[in-house]
Design an enzyme around this catalytic site. Structure first.
Site: not given
Ligand code: UD1
Ligand code: MG
Length: 449
Positions: A8, A10, A15, A154, A169, A368-369, A422
């Site tokens: 993942l 996206a 921040r 969550e 998690n 060299n250049y 030289r």
């Molecule tokens: C998520 C978990 C949470 C866990 C935490 C650990 C869920 C709902 N929650 O929360 O339980 O403790 O990670 O760090 O899964 N991303 C996408 N597309 C999206 C949303 C997210 O690609 O639509 C990617 C983000 O870029 C990131 C990862 O998924 O790499 C996690 O997303 P993030 O928004 O950080 O989730 P958390 O709220 O931290």
């Protein structure tokens, strides 16, 4: 069994305060995404799918630079982690085997942990990677009963009792790919964030009679990066872990905290690294080599017994054979130094091949250049290049040949020959004494006035 990685990547990473998508920020010279992809390699994935969204083109280019076969799927709107995983469905249509979900911004997952997750699949339909959090903050909480995972809540949706749980998690999960895709398709967004939570698949799976379990890892492995200060901390953490691993593997680091390593630095046993050495990407150092203080190396290979530095710079394509010596203020780029070659002082060697045992005098420069093209300098074996020789490439110096100090060598010097280029010296007897007398007299005149 075949394994698919779903990474993942996206998210925007607001921040980070950056135009660069978060997963492309670098730790030890590699984008975080590459760290996650590399960890996944241990599972020998049959497929690697990267879910990109924010600046997807950049993310795709980076993912494919690491693995040309990586498939990129687009998640145009970031509606949550389950929605992100669901985007991988078409890419998995003809796939049978397990899928493992990784995060592109969680670079420290250890390969052993992923292997443990894969093994744990023998006991559970879904395996979730969890950790005991020192400060559980806003992580999702794992609600367990014995070794069964019942559901994940969550933070935003958790009750006071659930918030008291410290088992959290990490976000990583493993399951059969078809089952995973079925489950994510069922997830709704009726929750505090209005997002499609991947974490909801646990309760959905149990409702279908499937089992879920937890593999535990150290909190440090799940460290995510959300801001520049976390990135800086992640860099430090990577450096500390990697230094410690090298030391355990038999490398001497005299002042570990001052040595900066790249994500792919390879150093052999009994090699010695003095203080303040910086490794850029693509460096291999063989056993028994010694890298002396204040040297900077990137894209190079240093063989057994070679000595580099102090204050040396090895640039991409520098290849040092066994027992060669590169000393202070010497820069080497795209050049091969044969066995026992010595280039000990104040020298630039670029685009060159130097035969075994040749000696390169202080101040030698391979020119060299020409402003447009690069040209090679070839030096045979046992040659002696006098101090301050300019080797105007393309030029070849034969085996056992010499060049006179201060020469500008513009044509080839055959084997065994001496090349001198030289101006001839003129010596004027008594001239220095006379000149000095004239100058002193002039100064006396001036002081009077
Ligand atoms: C998520 C978990 C949470 C866990 C935490 C650990 C869920 C709902 N929650 O929360 O339980 O403790 O990670 O760090 O899964 N991303 C996408 N597309 C999206 C949303 C997210 O690609 O639509 C990617 C983000 O870029 C990131 C990862 O998924 O790499 C996690 O997303 P993030 O928004 O950080 O989730 P958390 O709220 O931290
Ligand atoms: Mg997060």
């Amino acid at each position: 069994m075949s394994i698919a990685l779903i990474i993942l990547a996206a998210g925007k990473g607001t921040r980070m305060e950056s135009d660069l998508p978060k997963v492309l920020h670098r730790i030890a010279h590699a984008p975080m995404l590459w760290h996650a992809m590399r960890a996944g390699q241990v599972l020998e994935p049959g497929r690697t799918i990267v879910v990109a969204g924010h600046e997807a083109d950049m993310v795709a280019a980076s993912a494919q630079a690491y693995d040309p076969e990586a498939q990129i799927v687009l998640q145009s709107e970031q509606n949550g982690t389950a929605h992100a995983v669901a985007q991988a469905a078409p890419a998995l249509a003809s796939f049978s085997g397990d899928a493992i979900v990784l995060y592109g911004d969680t670079p420290f997952i250890r390969q052993e942990t992923l292997e443990e997750m894969a093994r744990a699949r023998a006991h559970h339909d879904i395996v979730v990677l969890g950790f005991e959090a020192a400060d559980p903050a806003r992580y999702g909480r794992l609600v367990t009963e014995g070794d069964a995972l019942l559901r994940i809540v969550e933070y935003k949706d958790a009750s006071e009792d659930e918030r008291a749980i410290t088992l959290c998690n990490s976000g990583l999960m493993a399951a059969d790919a078809t089952v995973l895709m079925d489950l994510v398709a069922q997830v709704g967004n009726d929750n505090a964030a209005g997002e499609y939570y991947l974490t909801d698949i646990i309760a959905l799976a149990r409702a279908r009679g499937l089992s879920a379990g937890v593999v535990h890892c150290a909190e440090a492995e799940t460290m995510g990066v959300n801001s520049r200060s976390e990135l800086a901390r992640a860099e430090v953490s990577f450096q500390q872990t990697t230094r410690a691993r090298l030391i355990d593997d038999g490398v001497s680091l005299q002042a570990p905290d001052t040595v900066w390593l790249a994500w792919d630095t390879v150093i052999g046993r009994d090699a010695e690294i003095e203080p303040n050495v910086v490794f850029g990407p693509g460096v291999t150092i063989e056993s028994d080599a010694r890298i002396r203080a204040f040297s900077h190396l990137e894209g190079c290979h240093v063989s057994r017994g070679a000595i580099v530095g102090p204050f040396a710079r090895l640039r991409p394509g520098a290849e040092l054979a066994e027992d060669s010596h590169v000393g202070n203020f010497v820069e080497i780029k795209n050049a091969y130094l044969g066995e026992g070659v010595k280039a000990n002082h104040l020298t630039y060697i670029g685009d060159a091949d130097i035969g075994d045992r040749s000696n390169i005098g202080a101040g030698t420069v391979t020119c060299n250049y020409d402003g447009v093209f690069k040209h090679r300098t070839i030096i045979g074996k046992d040659a002696f290049i006098g101090s301050d020789t300019m080797l105007v490439a393309p030029v070849t110096i034969g085996d056992g040949a010499m060049t006179g100090s201060g020469s500008v060598i513009t044509s080839d010097v055959p084997a065994g020959a001496l090349g001198i280029g030289r101006a001839r010296q003129e010596t004027k007897a008594g001239f220095a004494t006379r000149l000095r007398d004239i100058l002193r007299a002039k100064k006396k005149e001036q002081n009077k006035g």
